[in-house]
Structures are given as C-alpha cells and as structure tokens.
Design a protein around this motif. Structure first.
Motif, short mmCIF file in Angstrom:
data_model
loop_
_atom_site.label_atom_id
_atom_site.label_comp_id
_atom_site.label_asym_id
_atom_site.label_seq_id
_atom_site.Cartn_x
_atom_site.Cartn_y
_atom_site.Cartn_z
N SER A 26 0.81 -1.14 -0.19
CA SER A 26 0.02 0.11 0.06
C SER A 26 0.66 1.29 -0.07
O SER A 26 0.56 2.12 -0.64
CB SER A 26 -0.92 0.26 1.24
N TRP A 34 -9.34 5.06 -0.41
CA TRP A 34 -10.68 5.02 -0.75
C TRP A 34 -10.60 3.74 -1.57
O TRP A 34 -11.76 2.95 -1.71
CB TRP A 34 -11.20 6.16 -1.58
N LEU A 35 -9.57 3.37 -2.19
CA LEU A 35 -9.48 2.03 -3.17
C LEU A 35 -9.01 0.76 -2.25
O LEU A 35 -9.67 -0.07 -2.57
CB LEU A 35 -8.53 2.28 -4.34
N LEU A 36 -8.03 0.96 -1.66
CA LEU A 36 -7.60 -0.25 -0.71
C LEU A 36 -6.78 0.52 0.41
O LEU A 36 -5.61 0.76 0.36
CB LEU A 36 -6.85 -1.32 -1.52
N SER A 211 -19.97 1.96 2.57
CA SER A 211 -19.60 2.04 0.92
C SER A 211 -20.43 3.00 0.36
O SER A 211 -19.75 3.30 -0.84
CB SER A 211 -20.07 0.52 0.84
N PHE A 214 -18.07 5.88 0.04
CA PHE A 214 -16.53 5.58 -0.18
C PHE A 214 -15.52 5.60 0.82
O PHE A 214 -14.34 6.00 0.53
CB PHE A 214 -16.01 6.46 -1.55
N ARG A 215 -16.21 4.85 2.08
CA ARG A 215 -15.12 5.13 3.15
C ARG A 215 -14.68 3.72 3.30
O ARG A 215 -15.35 2.70 4.19
CB ARG A 215 -15.83 5.40 4.55
N THR A 216 -13.94 3.16 2.50
CA THR A 216 -13.55 1.86 2.35
C THR A 216 -12.86 1.15 3.53
O THR A 216 -13.02 0.17 3.95
CB THR A 216 -12.49 1.60 1.10
N ASP A 217 -12.36 2.27 4.34
CA ASP A 217 -11.72 1.83 5.65
C ASP A 217 -12.45 1.36 6.42
O ASP A 217 -12.48 0.30 7.32
CB ASP A 217 -10.76 2.97 6.23
N ARG A 218 -13.68 2.08 6.54
CA ARG A 218 -14.98 1.63 7.33
C ARG A 218 -15.44 0.19 6.96
O ARG A 218 -16.11 -0.32 7.83
CB ARG A 218 -16.02 2.77 7.50
N VAL A 219 -15.60 0.04 5.54
CA VAL A 219 -15.87 -1.19 5.36
C VAL A 219 -15.02 -2.39 5.83
O VAL A 219 -15.55 -3.26 6.14
CB VAL A 219 -15.94 -1.09 3.56
N PHE A 220 -13.73 -2.19 5.68
CA PHE A 220 -12.79 -3.11 6.43
C PHE A 220 -13.02 -3.48 7.70
O PHE A 220 -12.81 -4.34 8.39
CB PHE A 220 -11.63 -2.74 5.93
#
Length: 254
Positions: A26, A34-36, A211, A214-220
């Motif tokens: 990363s 926002w992507l990974l 999602s 676009f809060r990818t960190d919160r999805v993880f």
C-alpha cells in the motif's frame, strides 16, 4: 496453550506476513485509501470510529443471538420429529433439500413485503441460514447409533422414548455440535445480510453507509468485526461441546 504453540503459530505467522506485505504494498505503490486502505489505516479507523460503531455492534450481536436460538430450536425440533416419524421424514426430507436451492437473499425482499421492516424478517433470514445445517447434522447423528446397541436396549425392555433419550440423542451430540458450529458462523453473516434490508442499527447498516460514501476503511472495519464475531461465536460452541461431551475419548473429539 501448549497446543496453540504447537499448531497455532503457523497460521499466525502467515497472517502477520500477509499484513506486512499488504502494508508495504500500500505504501510502496501509493494506493489511495478509498481504493484499498492499509492495515495501519484500518486499525486507526477502528480506534476512531469505536464510539459510533459500538451501537451497531451490539445491535448485530443481539440479532445474531435471537436468530441463532430460533434456528437451533426449529432445526433440532424438526430433526427430532423426522427421526421419530420415518414416514414423515420420507415425505418432508426431500423438500428440505430442495428448499436449499433457493438463495435466502432472494427471499429477503419478499419477507419485507410480508412482515415489514421490523425485526421479524431479519430473524427469519437468520433462522433460515441456521436451520439447514443443524437439522441435517442432527438427523445424520441420530442415525449413527449402531443396531447392536439398539437391540441390546430392546432386550432389556427399553421403550422407544428411552432409546431416543439415553442412546440415540447422546450419540448424536457430536454431529449436533458440528451443525451448531456451522450455524454459528452462518448466523453472523445472516444477521449482516438481514440488516441490509433496512434499519437504523447494525454492522450491515454501518457497512452500507460506509460503502455508499466511499469510506473503504470503514467497510474493512466492519469486515474485521464480522470475522471476530464469527470466531467468538464459534469458540463458544466449541467450549460448550467440550464441557458436554466428556464421554468421548480425546482423539475422537471434534
């Protein structure tokens, strides 16, 4: 502890190596958050979002527990009835198998139409997830009792109910717990999926909001807590199994 040191260090080491590789990739490739997001960014979000997340977590735990209990009771009850009534089993068992070809997620919109947006359709979804593995595992376990032991109990004058309570049911416990362990993980996933149907609280709601923004960190973060809940629930069933099934040799315990 000794057993974990002997067998658990390999998967733990692999997980650590994967996290290090993920973190390094990363940063080296400069992947947008926002992507990974990197593991460090996800962990930071775990700490920052805890005050907002804990209400969703408690709501999912409550829903999971209710759905798992309902699925277990119905699964054990149906399996017992089908075992004690062979003709009913011959009629109903194929329908149970066929019912599993219908994706539960497809039924979710129908459940909302029939029962509204309350807790009932969510509990039904989790119950459907848990019912099948428990019912099938229990049926298989009840049929594993050897004919010799049944014949011996009949010789000493045991009734059909006594044979079921004192012979078939104890012998089926390992299989029953296998079904419960599968259902324990399914119940958490079922709870999250059911929360996508609507509501104000739950990990599924938190994940949907994250999602969409676009809060990818919160999805993880949501995924991390789902994994932790599955492992904790699974460990609870394993602990109960070890306490209740003391008559089996250690080499036979599952």
């Amino acid at each position: 502890m000794k057993r974990w040191i002997q067998k658990g260090w390999r998967p733990t080491t692999l997980i650590i190596l994967l996290l290090v590789l993920w973190e390094g990739s990363s940063r080296w490739l400069d992947i947008p958050a926002w992507l990974l997001p990197s593991p460090s960014q996800i962990w930071k979000e775990v700490l920052v979002s805890w005050s907002d997340f804990q209400g969703h977590l408690l709501a999912t735990i409550r829903l999971t527990f209710i759905g798992f209990i309902c699925g277990s009771i119905i699964g054990l009850g149906v399996a017992t009835i089908l075992h004690l009534m062979p003709k009913v089993r011959e009629t109903v068992y194929p329908l149970i198998i066929i019912s599993q070809n219908i994706p539960t997620i497809v039924l979710a919109p129908l459940l909302v139409i029939w029962f509204g947006f309350g807790i009932l359709p969510k509990v039904i979804v989790i119950t459907l997830f848990c019912f099948f593995p428990i019912a099938i595992a229990t049926l298989d376990g009840l049929r594993q009792t050897t004919d010799e032991l049944k014949h011996y109990m009949l010789m000493v004058g045991a009734s059909k109910g006594q044979i079921f309570r004192k012979l078939e049911w104890p012998h089926a416990l390992p299989s029953i717990f296998s079904g419960l362990k599968i259902a324990a993980t399914y119940s958490v996933m079922g709870a999250v999926i059911s929360e996508w149907l609507g509501g104000n609280h739950g990990i599924g709601v938190f994940m949907t909001l994250a999602s969409s923004s676009f809060r990818t960190d919160r999805v993880f973060v949501s995924i991390l807590y789902i994994v932790i809940l599955c492992l904790l629930f699974f460990s609870m069933i394993v602990t109960a199994e070890r306490r209740l099934i003391r008559w089996k040799p250690k080499g036979e315990k599952r």
